[in-house]
Write an enzyme that holds these catalytic residues in place. Structure first.
Site, mmCIF file in Angstrom:
data_model
loop_
_atom_site.group_PDB
_atom_site.id
_atom_site.type_symbol
_atom_site.label_atom_id
_atom_site.label_comp_id
_atom_site.label_asym_id
_atom_site.label_seq_id
_atom_site.Cartn_x
_atom_site.Cartn_y
_atom_site.Cartn_z
ATOM 1 N N ILE A 131 0.863 -1.179 0.000
ATOM 2 C CA ILE A 131 0.000 0.000 0.000
ATOM 3 C C ILE A 131 0.898 1.227 0.000
ATOM 4 O O ILE A 131 1.757 1.369 0.877
ATOM 5 C CB ILE A 131 -0.983 -0.010 1.209
ATOM 6 C CG1 ILE A 131 -1.728 1.330 1.357
ATOM 7 C CG2 ILE A 131 -0.302 -0.334 2.531
ATOM 8 C CD1 ILE A 131 -2.908 1.465 0.475
ATOM 9 N N GLU A 252 -6.561 -2.097 11.298
ATOM 10 C CA GLU A 252 -5.112 -2.048 11.081
ATOM 11 C C GLU A 252 -4.389 -1.693 12.376
ATOM 12 O O GLU A 252 -3.337 -2.237 12.698
ATOM 13 C CB GLU A 252 -4.781 -1.000 10.010
ATOM 14 C CG GLU A 252 -5.283 -1.425 8.631
ATOM 15 C CD GLU A 252 -5.233 -0.302 7.612
ATOM 16 O OE1 GLU A 252 -4.517 0.694 7.835
ATOM 17 O OE2 GLU A 252 -5.924 -0.434 6.590
ATOM 18 N N ARG A 253 -4.962 -0.771 13.123
ATOM 19 C CA ARG A 253 -4.306 -0.341 14.368
ATOM 20 C C ARG A 253 -4.390 -1.436 15.423
ATOM 21 O O ARG A 253 -3.443 -1.639 16.194
ATOM 22 C CB ARG A 253 -4.914 0.973 14.845
ATOM 23 C CG ARG A 253 -4.520 2.059 13.869
ATOM 24 C CD ARG A 253 -5.023 3.424 14.147
ATOM 25 N NE ARG A 253 -4.420 4.316 13.160
ATOM 26 C CZ ARG A 253 -4.963 5.426 12.711
ATOM 27 N NH1 ARG A 253 -6.134 5.814 13.163
ATOM 28 N NH2 ARG A 253 -4.334 6.164 11.825
ATOM 29 N N GLY A 373 1.548 3.145 10.904
ATOM 30 C CA GLY A 373 0.114 2.899 11.165
ATOM 31 C C GLY A 373 -0.562 4.103 11.801
ATOM 32 O O GLY A 373 -1.600 3.998 12.453
ATOM 33 N N ASN A 376 2.085 7.503 17.265
ATOM 34 C CA ASN A 376 1.364 7.545 18.541
ATOM 35 C C ASN A 376 0.924 8.962 18.901
ATOM 36 O O ASN A 376 -0.048 9.140 19.645
ATOM 37 C CB ASN A 376 2.206 6.891 19.640
ATOM 38 C CG ASN A 376 2.153 5.368 19.513
ATOM 39 O OD1 ASN A 376 1.580 4.840 18.545
ATOM 40 N ND2 ASN A 376 2.721 4.663 20.468
ATOM 41 N N GLU A 377 1.608 9.965 18.336
ATOM 42 C CA GLU A 377 1.143 11.344 18.559
ATOM 43 C C GLU A 377 -0.198 11.545 17.828
ATOM 44 O O GLU A 377 -1.120 12.155 18.365
ATOM 45 C CB GLU A 377 2.178 12.364 18.046
ATOM 46 C CG GLU A 377 3.444 12.443 18.881
ATOM 47 C CD GLU A 377 4.348 11.220 18.730
ATOM 48 O OE1 GLU A 377 4.369 10.613 17.636
ATOM 49 O OE2 GLU A 377 5.018 10.845 19.713
HETATM 50 C C1 LIG Z 1 9.329 0.460 8.600
HETATM 51 C C2 LIG Z 1 8.233 1.330 8.052
HETATM 52 C C3 LIG Z 1 7.257 0.766 7.234
HETATM 53 C C4 LIG Z 1 6.272 1.575 6.675
HETATM 54 N N1 LIG Z 1 5.378 1.014 5.795
HETATM 55 C C5 LIG Z 1 4.543 1.837 5.102
HETATM 56 C C6 LIG Z 1 3.738 1.319 4.029
HETATM 57 O O1 LIG Z 1 3.731 0.120 3.732
HETATM 58 N N2 LIG Z 1 2.971 2.197 3.323
HETATM 59 C C7 LIG Z 1 2.935 3.529 3.603
HETATM 60 O O2 LIG Z 1 2.231 4.244 2.932
HETATM 61 N N3 LIG Z 1 3.665 4.043 4.628
HETATM 62 C C8 LIG Z 1 4.477 3.242 5.363
HETATM 63 N N4 LIG Z 1 5.262 3.752 6.373
HETATM 64 C C9 LIG Z 1 5.208 5.188 6.655
HETATM 65 C C10 LIG Z 1 4.575 5.525 7.995
HETATM 66 O O3 LIG Z 1 3.208 5.312 7.936
HETATM 67 C C11 LIG Z 1 4.976 6.974 8.321
HETATM 68 O O4 LIG Z 1 6.357 6.975 8.627
HETATM 69 C C12 LIG Z 1 4.180 7.543 9.491
HETATM 70 O O5 LIG Z 1 2.835 7.741 9.123
HETATM 71 C C13 LIG Z 1 4.748 8.877 9.972
HETATM 72 O O6 LIG Z 1 4.916 9.769 8.897
HETATM 73 P P1 LIG Z 1 6.325 10.497 8.674
HETATM 74 O O7 LIG Z 1 7.393 9.482 8.764
HETATM 75 O O8 LIG Z 1 6.242 11.308 7.442
HETATM 76 O O9 LIG Z 1 6.492 11.440 9.930
HETATM 77 P P2 LIG Z 1 5.943 12.930 10.061
HETATM 78 O O10 LIG Z 1 4.514 13.005 9.655
HETATM 79 O O11 LIG Z 1 6.899 13.864 9.403
HETATM 80 O O12 LIG Z 1 6.011 13.145 11.642
HETATM 81 C C14 LIG Z 1 7.231 13.482 12.344
HETATM 82 C C15 LIG Z 1 6.898 13.619 13.828
HETATM 83 O O13 LIG Z 1 5.922 14.649 14.003
HETATM 84 C C16 LIG Z 1 4.820 14.126 14.707
HETATM 85 N N5 LIG Z 1 3.576 14.762 14.258
HETATM 86 C C17 LIG Z 1 3.106 14.854 12.979
HETATM 87 N N6 LIG Z 1 1.909 15.464 12.973
HETATM 88 C C18 LIG Z 1 1.610 15.753 14.263
HETATM 89 C C19 LIG Z 1 0.500 16.371 14.914
HETATM 90 N N7 LIG Z 1 -0.579 16.787 14.229
HETATM 91 N N8 LIG Z 1 0.542 16.535 16.248
HETATM 92 C C20 LIG Z 1 1.611 16.100 16.953
HETATM 93 N N9 LIG Z 1 2.689 15.488 16.416
HETATM 94 C C21 LIG Z 1 2.680 15.324 15.076
HETATM 95 C C22 LIG Z 1 4.814 12.655 14.414
HETATM 96 O O14 LIG Z 1 4.105 11.925 15.389
HETATM 97 C C23 LIG Z 1 6.294 12.345 14.416
HETATM 98 O O15 LIG Z 1 6.718 12.154 15.739
HETATM 99 C C24 LIG Z 1 6.229 2.966 6.983
HETATM 100 C C25 LIG Z 1 7.179 3.505 7.835
HETATM 101 C C26 LIG Z 1 8.187 2.717 8.357
HETATM 102 C C27 LIG Z 1 9.224 3.371 9.233
#
Ligand SMILES: Cc1cc2nc3c(=O)[nH]c(=O)nc-3n(C[C@H](O)[C@H](O)[C@H](O)COP(=O)(O)OP(=O)(O)OC[C@H]3O[C@@H](n4cnc5c(N)ncnc54)[C@H](O)[C@@H]3O)c2cc1C
Length: 387
Positions: A131, A252-253, A373, A376-377
């Site tokens: 996905i 999922e969660r 997924g 946690n924030e």
């Molecule tokens: C091993 C792995 C597998 C994955 N597999 C998939 C996959 O199969 N498909 C897919 O689509 N994605 C996948 N992901 C992506 C994953 O879903 C994202 O990494 C995740 O949603 C966080 O997005 P980001 O990394 O862009 O962090 P960001 O959105 O940039 O967030 C950075 C920090 O800011 C915090 N933050 C962001 N918004 C807020 C808010 N409103 N309030 C407070 N804090 C906030 C976050 O909690 C985090 O601590 C995967 C990630 C990993 C590491």
């Protein structure tokens, strides 16, 4: 490692499920023994062959109705597989994502024609799924995605790049989240299926060098003018993507929480065993009261977590699990999982820091549970909204 005793919840007390659990455990012991999993970790991905074998054994799409080529089971059968993946330490094999996330999108939101066209091959092991939501500039904030799918010649032309995509190197069936109408915000998002061997312009980028899940081929994917027929729009109606994604999120969660409680018990079992055999100051580490108290605290948290997760599963099975409760399960259980694994690693001393010991791998693997997924924030944002 000697497993901890856990009571089997009412909804799993079924001789058919017990037999299924036994056969799944045997499948992993036969097809994914420790030595082979270690080779996968070193290679950075599993071999395609494990997917084919899982398909032949009826593990892929176990909860898909038989009319679409599945085994006709339900979420409890998927739980058995998720549990056995953790209990047999088959980390990196993305069957949980396939069975628990991608295939359910097709079952829940595909048209009849799409279900008949796609599901048999998703169940047989001929197709491996991914996905593709996250992008370099959009993770938590899904509404910020920039990938577009523009109507063209009886289909859609997809342009954009995705990152962090699990199963990225092996997947040949990718559900892509794209904007079909940039002017409509969330209502302009759609899900489109890209069968990678049937298109031009699809590229796999690099496999990401992660701190954990070494055998999982999490990768970047690129879509340069990829054309797919209109029939590949999931559900056949534009603008439904955000709804389709949100609808499946509680399950999922919960799956992440299910993994979390399994890992907690694995960590505790490994630590009881290790501290009983390791001596310091003339006695087993286990005999220090600190060790026993720490393990007792871990066990208490693990039991409480398991009971809550079981309650969530019951609610999922009767159709009443809501988004807030599943966000609570994901956040609290994965936070607790990481704390327990950390305590357990500490009780291993220096050996806990050595990759050869399972606790070191659990420490590296569990860390991402708090991030993907929905971080946690973001779970806290969802919970706070309900107050
Ligand atoms: C091993 C792995 C597998 C994955 N597999 C998939 C996959 O199969 N498909 C897919 O689509 N994605 C996948 N992901 C992506 C994953 O879903 C994202 O990494 C995740 O949603 C966080 O997005 P980001 O990394 O862009 O962090 P960001 O959105 O940039 O967030 C950075 C920090 O800011 C915090 N933050 C962001 N918004 C807020 C808010 N409103 N309030 C407070 N804090 C906030 C976050 O909690 C985090 O601590 C995967 C990630 C990993 C590491």
């Amino acid at each position: 490692m000697t497993a901890l005793q856990v009571a089997i919840p009412d909804y799993m007390q079924d001789p058919e499920l017990e037999m299924f659990a036994d056969s799944v455990a045997k499948f992993f012991q036969r097809e994914a023994p420790a030595k082979r999993v270690e080779e996968w970790r070193e290679a950075g991905q599993v071999e395609r062959d494990i997917w084919t074998k899982a398909g032949e054994a009826g593990l892929m799409g176990v909860s898909v109705p038989a009319e679409y080529g599945g085994a006709g089971g339900d979420f409890r059968h998927d739980i058995v597989i998720f549990q056995q993946l953790v209990r047999n330490e088959v980390d990196g094999f993305g069957l949980q994502l396939h069975n628990g996330i991608v295939v359910p999108y097709i079952v829940a939101h595909g048209t009849e024609e799409q279900k008949h066209r796609w599901l048999p091959r998703l169940c047989s092991g001929e197709r491996i799924t991914a996905i593709a939501m996250s992008e370099p500039g959009a993770g938590s904030d899904l509404a910020a995605i920039r990938t577009t799918a523009v109507k063209d010649n009886g289909g859609y032309r997809i342009n954009g790049s995705k990152t962090f995509i699990s199963n990225g190197q092996l997947a040949d069936f990718v559900v892509v989240v794209a904007r079909t109408d940039p002017s409509l915000g969330n209502k302009g998002i759609s899900l489109l299926v890209v069968e990678t061997d049937a298109v031009e312009g699809f590229r796999r980028g690099k496999k990401l060098d992660k701190i954990g899940h070494d055998a999982q081929d999490t990768s970047e994917l690129y879509f340069d003018d990829v054309w797919v027929p209109a029939d590949n729009l999931l559900g056949g109606e534009e603008g439904r993507g955000f709804y389709q994604l949100m609808k499946e999120l509680p399950k999922e969660r919960l799956m992440m929480a299910i993994n979390g409680v399994e890992t907690m018990d694995m960590a505790i079992a490994a630590t009881v065993e290790y501290t009983r055999s390791r001596k310091a100051f003339g006695q087993p580490i286990y005999d220090f009261q600190n060790t026993q108290f720490k393990l007792a605290e871990c066990r208490a948290k693990a039991v409480v977590a398991r009971r809550f997760v079981e309650d969530c599963v019951r609610r999922l099975l009767d159709g009443t699990l809501d988004g807030t409760t599943s966000a609570i399960a994901k956040m609290w259980v994965t936070d607790t999982e990481c704390r327990i694994v950390d305590e357990c690693l500490q009780l291993h001393g220096g050996y806990g820091y050595v990759n050869e010991y399972p606790i070191a791998r659990m420490y590296r693997n569990s860390r991402v549970q708090r991030i993907y997924g929905g971080s946690n924030e973001i779970m806290k944002v969802i919970i706070a909204r309900s107050l």
